[in-house]
Design a protein around this motif. Structure first.
Motif, PDB file in Angstrom:
ATOM      1  N   GLU A  11      -5.037  19.512   1.815  1.00 44.48           N
ATOM      2  CA  GLU A  11      -3.759  18.822   2.056  1.00 44.48           C
ATOM      3  C   GLU A  11      -2.959  19.204   2.992  1.00 44.48           C
ATOM      4  O   GLU A  11      -2.135  18.430   3.772  1.00 44.48           O
ATOM      5  N   ASN A  12      -3.010  20.338   3.847  1.00 47.11           N
ATOM      6  CA  ASN A  12      -2.354  20.643   5.086  1.00 47.11           C
ATOM      7  C   ASN A  12      -3.000  19.627   6.260  1.00 47.11           C
ATOM      8  O   ASN A  12      -2.206  19.256   6.889  1.00 47.11           O
ATOM      9  N   SER A  24       1.409  22.099  10.661  1.00 45.03           N
ATOM     10  CA  SER A  24       2.626  22.877   9.770  1.00 45.03           C
ATOM     11  C   SER A  24       2.190  22.442   8.503  1.00 45.03           C
ATOM     12  O   SER A  24       1.409  21.656   8.254  1.00 45.03           O
ATOM     13  N   ALA A  25       2.486  23.515   7.475  1.00 48.20           N
ATOM     14  CA  ALA A  25       2.053  23.470   6.089  1.00 48.20           C
ATOM     15  C   ALA A  25       2.655  22.296   5.320  1.00 48.20           C
ATOM     16  O   ALA A  25       3.984  22.059   5.387  1.00 48.20           O
ATOM     17  N   GLY A  26       1.987  21.794   4.508  1.00 48.32           N
ATOM     18  CA  GLY A  26       2.401  20.487   3.413  1.00 48.32           C
ATOM     19  C   GLY A  26       3.147  21.329   2.398  1.00 48.32           C
ATOM     20  O   GLY A  26       3.067  22.006   2.035  1.00 48.32           O
ATOM     21  N   ALA A  83       1.301  21.609  -1.191  1.00 46.78           N
ATOM     22  CA  ALA A  83       0.101  22.351  -1.102  1.00 46.78           C
ATOM     23  C   ALA A  83       0.110  23.335  -2.404  1.00 46.78           C
ATOM     24  O   ALA A  83      -0.980  23.392  -3.079  1.00 46.78           O
TER      25      ALA A  83
END
Length: 176
Positions: free
Chosen positions: A112-113, A121-123, A126
């Motif tokens: 997902e990220n 950057s993190a989604g 997630a």
């Protein structure tokens, strides 16, 4: 290719062996290498081949890539996340199904990220994806456990039970 860091590799293998609660002799047997040879690897006196590292990794139930990184054969940056995977697989307090669920959750975070945020950057979704993955894996495991405990006709519904025809079909009740 990087130079082989034998001393720290041997220490790492010894640490993983102890975490897995194997004696030197037990690991040597499980890996298919001689006891003296494994001892020499652990003491940093021998440089094992990639094939031997793979056999040791398989016996320790860690990824071979983790040992390749420790040996300096692979660059650590190429194998991000191996330490976490190795720790999960080596943890004696977690059963096999739980280990697979944890790895599936971790993989779903990474996918997902990568899909949502190519800049690293993190989604935001997630966690939701990981929860859905864990539920799916857990539901599959629950179905397998239920089938195993039901006995002989695990793949057939019992009398009076609804049979799941799959997506789109009407449920059928079995008769006598």
């Amino acid at each position: 290719m990087a130079s082989l860091n034998v001393g720290s590799l041997g220490e790492y293998i010894r640490e993983q062996r102890r975490n897995a609660q194997y004696s030197l002799r037990q690991l040597a047997e499980a890996a298919g290498v001689s006891n003296p040879y494994l001892s020499q690897i652990e003491r940093g006196l021998r440089k094992p081949s990639a094939e031997i590292l793979q056999q040791i990794a398989r016996a320790l139930r860690i990824s071979a890539e983790t040992l390749y990184v420790q040996a300096g054969i692979l660059d650590e940056r190429q194998e991000a996340g191996l330490e976490l995977r190795a720790a999960i697989l080596a943890d004696p307090l977690v059963n096999e199904r739980q280990k697979q669920v944890l790895l599936a959750i971790y993989d779903s975070f990474l996918k997902e990220n990568a899909a949502e945020a190519p800049d690293g950057s993190a989604g935001a979704g997630a966690v939701e994806t990981a929860v859905a993955t864990a539920r799916a894996v857990g539901a599959g495991a629950a179905r397998l456990r239920a089938a195993a405990t039901a006995g002989g006709g695990a793949d057939r519904p019992r009398r009076g039970q609804q049979q799941d025809p799959g997506p789109g079909g009407p449920a059928q009740t079995t008769g006598d």
